[in-house]
Design a protein around this motif. Structure first.
Motif, PDB file in Angstrom:
ATOM      1  N   LEU A  90      -4.449  -5.740  16.814  1.00  0.00           N
ATOM      2  CA  LEU A  90      -3.413  -5.519  15.922  1.00  0.00           C
ATOM      3  C   LEU A  90      -2.137  -4.449  16.256  1.00  0.00           C
ATOM      4  O   LEU A  90      -1.001  -5.048  16.029  1.00  0.00           O
ATOM      5  N   ARG A  91      -2.439  -3.538  16.848  1.00  0.00           N
ATOM      6  CA  ARG A  91      -1.440  -2.592  17.155  1.00  0.00           C
ATOM      7  C   ARG A  91      -0.512  -3.225  18.386  1.00  0.00           C
ATOM      8  O   ARG A  91       0.529  -2.931  18.558  1.00  0.00           O
ATOM      9  N   GLY A  92      -1.341  -3.881  19.312  1.00  0.00           N
ATOM     10  CA  GLY A  92      -0.551  -4.482  20.505  1.00  0.00           C
ATOM     11  C   GLY A  92       0.077  -5.909  20.248  1.00  0.00           C
ATOM     12  O   GLY A  92       0.616  -6.527  21.067  1.00  0.00           O
ATOM     13  N   SER A  93       0.162  -6.470  18.750  1.00  0.00           N
ATOM     14  CA  SER A  93       0.532  -7.747  18.673  1.00  0.00           C
ATOM     15  C   SER A  93       2.038  -7.692  18.347  1.00  0.00           C
ATOM     16  O   SER A  93       2.484  -8.878  18.541  1.00  0.00           O
ATOM     17  N   TYR A 167       7.553 -10.030  -2.067  1.00  0.00           N
ATOM     18  CA  TYR A 167       6.936  -8.790  -1.784  1.00  0.00           C
ATOM     19  C   TYR A 167       7.147  -8.438  -0.387  1.00  0.00           C
ATOM     20  O   TYR A 167       6.977  -9.505   0.470  1.00  0.00           O
ATOM     21  N   ASP A 168       7.613  -7.389   0.115  1.00  0.00           N
ATOM     22  CA  ASP A 168       7.567  -6.850   1.333  1.00  0.00           C
ATOM     23  C   ASP A 168       6.503  -5.959   1.624  1.00  0.00           C
ATOM     24  O   ASP A 168       6.161  -5.061   0.869  1.00  0.00           O
ATOM     25  N   VAL A 169       5.476  -6.441   2.340  1.00  0.00           N
ATOM     26  CA  VAL A 169       4.091  -5.750   2.590  1.00  0.00           C
ATOM     27  C   VAL A 169       4.280  -5.051   3.989  1.00  0.00           C
ATOM     28  O   VAL A 169       4.208  -5.744   5.114  1.00  0.00           O
ATOM     29  N   ASP A 170       3.924  -3.838   3.885  1.00  0.00           N
ATOM     30  CA  ASP A 170       4.099  -3.051   5.139  1.00  0.00           C
ATOM     31  C   ASP A 170       2.729  -2.595   5.661  1.00  0.00           C
ATOM     32  O   ASP A 170       2.595  -1.895   6.813  1.00  0.00           O
ATOM     33  N   SER A 171       1.765  -3.175   5.261  1.00  0.00           N
ATOM     34  CA  SER A 171       0.296  -2.763   5.788  1.00  0.00           C
ATOM     35  C   SER A 171      -0.753  -3.751   5.473  1.00  0.00           C
ATOM     36  O   SER A 171      -0.390  -4.770   4.729  1.00  0.00           O
ATOM     37  N   LEU A 172      -1.529  -3.770   6.531  1.00  0.00           N
ATOM     38  CA  LEU A 172      -2.713  -4.832   6.438  1.00  0.00           C
ATOM     39  C   LEU A 172      -4.004  -4.016   5.924  1.00  0.00           C
ATOM     40  O   LEU A 172      -4.344  -2.893   6.326  1.00  0.00           O
ATOM     41  N   THR A 173      -4.680  -4.269   4.799  1.00  0.00           N
ATOM     42  CA  THR A 173      -5.633  -3.891   4.301  1.00  0.00           C
ATOM     43  C   THR A 173      -7.009  -4.440   4.535  1.00  0.00           C
ATOM     44  O   THR A 173      -7.172  -5.540   4.694  1.00  0.00           O
ATOM     45  N   LEU A 174      -7.993  -3.269   5.039  1.00  0.00           N
ATOM     46  CA  LEU A 174      -9.362  -3.933   5.336  1.00  0.00           C
ATOM     47  C   LEU A 174      -9.969  -3.670   3.766  1.00  0.00           C
ATOM     48  O   LEU A 174     -10.083  -2.370   3.682  1.00  0.00           O
ATOM     49  N   PHE A 175     -10.634  -4.552   3.246  1.00  0.00           N
ATOM     50  CA  PHE A 175     -11.143  -4.386   1.920  1.00  0.00           C
ATOM     51  C   PHE A 175     -12.820  -4.561   2.054  1.00  0.00           C
ATOM     52  O   PHE A 175     -13.403  -5.197   3.004  1.00  0.00           O
ATOM     53  N   SER A 176     -13.559  -3.918   1.264  1.00  0.00           N
ATOM     54  CA  SER A 176     -15.004  -4.440   1.326  1.00  0.00           C
ATOM     55  C   SER A 176     -15.186  -5.065  -0.034  1.00  0.00           C
ATOM     56  O   SER A 176     -14.535  -4.903  -1.296  1.00  0.00           O
ATOM     57  N   GLY A 190      -9.488   0.841   4.196  1.00  0.00           N
ATOM     58  CA  GLY A 190      -8.613   1.554   4.967  1.00  0.00           C
ATOM     59  C   GLY A 190      -7.390   0.633   5.250  1.00  0.00           C
ATOM     60  O   GLY A 190      -7.118  -0.562   4.928  1.00  0.00           O
ATOM     61  N   ARG A 191      -6.224   1.401   5.522  1.00  0.00           N
ATOM     62  CA  ARG A 191      -4.978   0.523   5.558  1.00  0.00           C
ATOM     63  C   ARG A 191      -4.176   0.661   7.080  1.00  0.00           C
ATOM     64  O   ARG A 191      -4.144   1.909   7.381  1.00  0.00           O
ATOM     65  N   LEU A 192      -3.702  -0.296   7.608  1.00  0.00           N
ATOM     66  CA  LEU A 192      -3.071  -0.295   8.996  1.00  0.00           C
ATOM     67  C   LEU A 192      -1.650  -0.500   8.786  1.00  0.00           C
ATOM     68  O   LEU A 192      -1.106  -1.768   8.484  1.00  0.00           O
ATOM     69  N   SER A 193      -0.933   0.396   8.986  1.00  0.00           N
ATOM     70  CA  SER A 193       0.593   0.371   8.953  1.00  0.00           C
ATOM     71  C   SER A 193       1.118  -0.672   9.888  1.00  0.00           C
ATOM     72  O   SER A 193       0.709  -0.881  11.107  1.00  0.00           O
ATOM     73  N   LEU A 194       1.787  -1.875   9.240  1.00  0.00           N
ATOM     74  CA  LEU A 194       2.595  -2.787  10.188  1.00  0.00           C
ATOM     75  C   LEU A 194       3.498  -2.471  10.691  1.00  0.00           C
ATOM     76  O   LEU A 194       4.229  -3.203  11.706  1.00  0.00           O
ATOM     77  N   ALA A 195       4.289  -1.219  10.571  1.00  0.00           N
ATOM     78  CA  ALA A 195       5.404  -0.615  11.002  1.00  0.00           C
ATOM     79  C   ALA A 195       4.995   0.206  12.091  1.00  0.00           C
ATOM     80  O   ALA A 195       5.790  -0.018  13.487  1.00  0.00           O
ATOM     81  N   ASP A 196       4.237   1.274  12.141  1.00  0.00           N
ATOM     82  CA  ASP A 196       3.821   2.141  13.207  1.00  0.00           C
ATOM     83  C   ASP A 196       2.491   2.003  13.884  1.00  0.00           C
ATOM     84  O   ASP A 196       2.037   2.859  14.672  1.00  0.00           O
ATOM     85  N   GLY A 197       1.472   1.306  13.144  1.00  0.00           N
ATOM     86  CA  GLY A 197       0.299   0.938  13.697  1.00  0.00           C
ATOM     87  C   GLY A 197      -0.692   2.255  13.436  1.00  0.00           C
ATOM     88  O   GLY A 197      -1.874   2.359  13.689  1.00  0.00           O
ATOM     89  N   THR A 198      -0.286   3.076  12.288  1.00  0.00           N
ATOM     90  CA  THR A 198      -1.188   3.990  11.765  1.00  0.00           C
ATOM     91  C   THR A 198      -2.169   3.655  10.904  1.00  0.00           C
ATOM     92  O   THR A 198      -2.051   2.729  10.114  1.00  0.00           O
ATOM     93  N   TRP A 199      -3.540   4.209  11.343  1.00  0.00           N
ATOM     94  CA  TRP A 199      -4.864   3.884  10.346  1.00  0.00           C
ATOM     95  C   TRP A 199      -4.915   4.774   9.596  1.00  0.00           C
ATOM     96  O   TRP A 199      -5.253   5.915   9.769  1.00  0.00           O
ATOM     97  N   SER A 200      -5.057   4.316   8.070  1.00  0.00           N
ATOM     98  CA  SER A 200      -5.310   5.422   7.128  1.00  0.00           C
ATOM     99  C   SER A 200      -6.555   4.991   6.583  1.00  0.00           C
ATOM    100  O   SER A 200      -6.323   4.198   5.430  1.00  0.00           O
TER     101      SER A 200
END
Length: 203
Positions: A90-93, A167-176, A190-200
């Protein structure tokens, strides 16, 4: 279209004792959209199973079952190394924040939904799953109950003022979610920022 009823039960044969499953999605928990989902479900009434607790979201890709010692699942697993792999992909996309336009409604055989136009979503899905054939971004309204039929569905939804929300969505969320509950809520892993690739991570 023939509507297919869902079964509200624990699909043990699928999860084999794995308590959670994971899914990549765009989180759309906006109160205005929640209200529209509630309004649509109220119109549909007993056409749907009575309970659907998952917050509004657009699924990008099912990830797999969370591994659990002693489990014997038929479904595939999503161990930590798979998350590391997906984060690298995802970060390299080069795919940045996404615009989601929700409008109108339609149905799959097992569930009605609000339409979602999301340029870039199919690219993310193809990246994670190796393809996106037949992919329809959407916001699920619930699952059909026994006895649901297309004529009643369209009668209930006739004249409904379908939402038009953006909506403007700036993160991709991993849900369970709990594998024992097909209509239960989603929990943020967790959430992956689609702007800078930060995983939170959530925890």
């Amino acid at each position: 279209m023939i509507l297919v009823a869902s079964q509200e039960r624990d699909f043990v044969e699928w999860h084999g004792g794995c308590p959670t499953a994971l899914v990549w999605a765009l989180d759309l928990g906006d109160p205005a959209l929640v209200a529209q989902v509630v309004a649509a479900r109220a119109r549909l009434g007993d056409v749907l199973l009575p309970r659907y607790e998952r917050q509004p979201h657009v699924t990008i890709a099912y990830a797999g079952l969370g591994p659990h010692e002693g489990a014997t699942p038929e479904g595939h697993l999503y161990p930590p190394e798979s998350l590391v792999r997906d984060l690298d992909l995802l970060r390299g996309s080069g795919i940045g924040p996404l615009r989601v336009e929700v409008s109108g409604w339609d149905t799959f055989a097992m569930a009605p939904y609000l339409g979602a136009d999301v340029p870039g979503a199919a690219d993310l899905r193809a990246l994670l799953l190796g393809g996106a054939e037949g992919y329809v971004p959407h916001v699920t309204l619930g699952f059909y109950a026994a006895g649901a039929d297309a004529a009643t569905l369209h009668e209930r939804m006739s004249g409904w003022d379908a939402p038009s929300l953006g909506y403007d969505v700036d993160s991709l969320t991993l849900f369970s979610y709990a594998t024992s509950d097909i209509a239960g809520p989603l929990a943020v892993v967790g959430r992956l920022s689609l702007a800078d690739g930060t995983w939170s991570p959530a925890n």
